[in-house]
Design a protein around this motif. Sequence first.
Motif, short mmCIF file in Angstrom:
data_model
loop_
_atom_site.label_atom_id
_atom_site.label_comp_id
_atom_site.label_asym_id
_atom_site.label_seq_id
_atom_site.Cartn_x
_atom_site.Cartn_y
_atom_site.Cartn_z
N MET A 97 -7.57 5.88 4.10
CA MET A 97 -6.15 6.12 4.04
C MET A 97 -5.53 7.66 4.21
SD MET A 97 -3.20 4.50 3.24
CE MET A 97 -3.65 3.19 2.25
N ASP A 153 -5.68 4.41 -2.53
CA ASP A 153 -4.95 3.44 -2.18
C ASP A 153 -5.05 2.45 -3.55
OD1 ASP A 153 -3.37 1.11 -1.45
OD2 ASP A 153 -4.67 0.72 0.24
N ARG A 182 -3.09 0.34 -5.00
CA ARG A 182 -2.26 -0.81 -4.81
C ARG A 182 -3.23 -2.13 -5.28
NH1 ARG A 182 -0.28 -1.50 1.07
NH2 ARG A 182 -2.08 -0.78 1.42
N ALA A 200 -5.27 -5.36 -4.71
CA ALA A 200 -5.72 -5.85 -3.29
C ALA A 200 -4.87 -6.89 -2.62
CB ALA A 200 -7.04 -6.44 -3.64
N TYR A 201 -4.10 -7.63 -3.13
CA TYR A 201 -3.34 -8.59 -2.64
C TYR A 201 -2.33 -7.85 -1.88
CZ TYR A 201 0.27 -8.43 -6.31
OH TYR A 201 0.95 -8.16 -7.28
N LYS A 202 -1.72 -6.79 -2.16
CA LYS A 202 -0.54 -6.03 -1.52
C LYS A 202 -1.16 -5.49 -0.16
CE LYS A 202 2.76 -6.26 -4.61
NZ LYS A 202 4.28 -6.63 -4.14
N ARG A 203 -2.36 -5.26 0.02
CA ARG A 203 -3.27 -4.66 1.02
C ARG A 203 -2.85 -5.54 2.67
NH1 ARG A 203 -8.19 -2.00 -1.75
NH2 ARG A 203 -6.72 -0.78 -3.45
N GLY A 204 -2.62 -4.94 3.57
CA GLY A 204 -2.46 -5.58 4.50
C GLY A 204 -1.29 -6.27 5.29
N GLN A 246 5.89 -0.71 2.69
CA GLN A 246 5.82 -1.13 1.32
C GLN A 246 6.05 0.08 0.40
OE1 GLN A 246 2.49 -3.40 0.80
NE2 GLN A 246 3.10 -5.10 1.77
N VAL A 260 3.76 2.84 2.11
CA VAL A 260 2.43 2.36 2.77
C VAL A 260 2.74 1.53 3.83
CG1 VAL A 260 0.10 2.00 2.35
CG2 VAL A 260 1.47 2.76 0.46
N GLN A 275 -2.94 1.98 7.12
CA GLN A 275 -3.62 3.00 6.55
C GLN A 275 -3.03 4.41 6.41
OE1 GLN A 275 -6.17 0.52 5.45
NE2 GLN A 275 -7.12 2.80 5.22
N THR A 306 0.03 6.55 4.03
CA THR A 306 0.77 6.42 3.12
C THR A 306 1.73 7.84 3.33
OG1 THR A 306 -0.88 5.40 1.48
CG2 THR A 306 0.79 7.26 0.53
#
Length: 240
Positions: free
Chosen positions: A161, A192, A194, A196-200, A205, A220, A223, A225
């Motif tokens: 990141m 990072d 956040r 895990a389900y918030k990534r991608g 966001q 974010v 990759q 921030t």
Amino acid sequence: MEPVTLDPIGIIRSPYKEKFAVPRQPGLVTRARARLEMLPPYNEPSAFRGLAEFSHLWLVFVFHQTRAQGWNPTVRPPRLGGNERIGVFATRSTFRPNPIGLSVVELHEMCRDGNKVWLELGGVDLVDGTPVLDIKPYLPWADAVPEAHGGFAPAPPDISMEVIFSPAAELACARSAVPELKEFISEVLVQDPRPAYKRGGQSWQQYGVRLHHYNVRYEVFGQLTRVLAIEPEHDGGTSA
């Protein structure tokens, strides 16, 4: 067996004012300084005789912010993407039968002022207000096992990141009385924090986190921030 009652010997004062953004392991944020304030009768200076000879300590503590939620036999570790369940005893999850944690921290200094005794610590992964149950010296020859296997987490997390600051955030850091505030925030956010389900996500966001006595707002995307603002809290809080 009869229940075991444990009394806190001290309280952590740290820059992490909430569970979100606390590093998932100690030592990942090197600039995370904290203070362990000893409670009576454990603030007896003689109890710390010889402690300054050690560079690192084990802290045994209570996950006080999550203990009311009880425990689960299986949990979803962030290192497995937050989707796969494994047994709680194969993880360092906070949701344990007994909400007890264990961290290795740096010992910077032991301090005394009248009847007050405290330890200045570094590399902490503990939220502000954490009750500490015990202190033990870290012994490199006994506690470090180079040939040990790390299971599903065999190596440190892959950190890719990039963290940048808006002009307003840069100015807030420059004006802050907190030493190395920008570097500390960068070390926290590069992990990072956040879920895990918030990534991608496919768009920016926005998030917020309380660090020291500031509300840090950031966004974010992929990759990258970007720290948008660093605003003082309005509750009269003070820096750890």
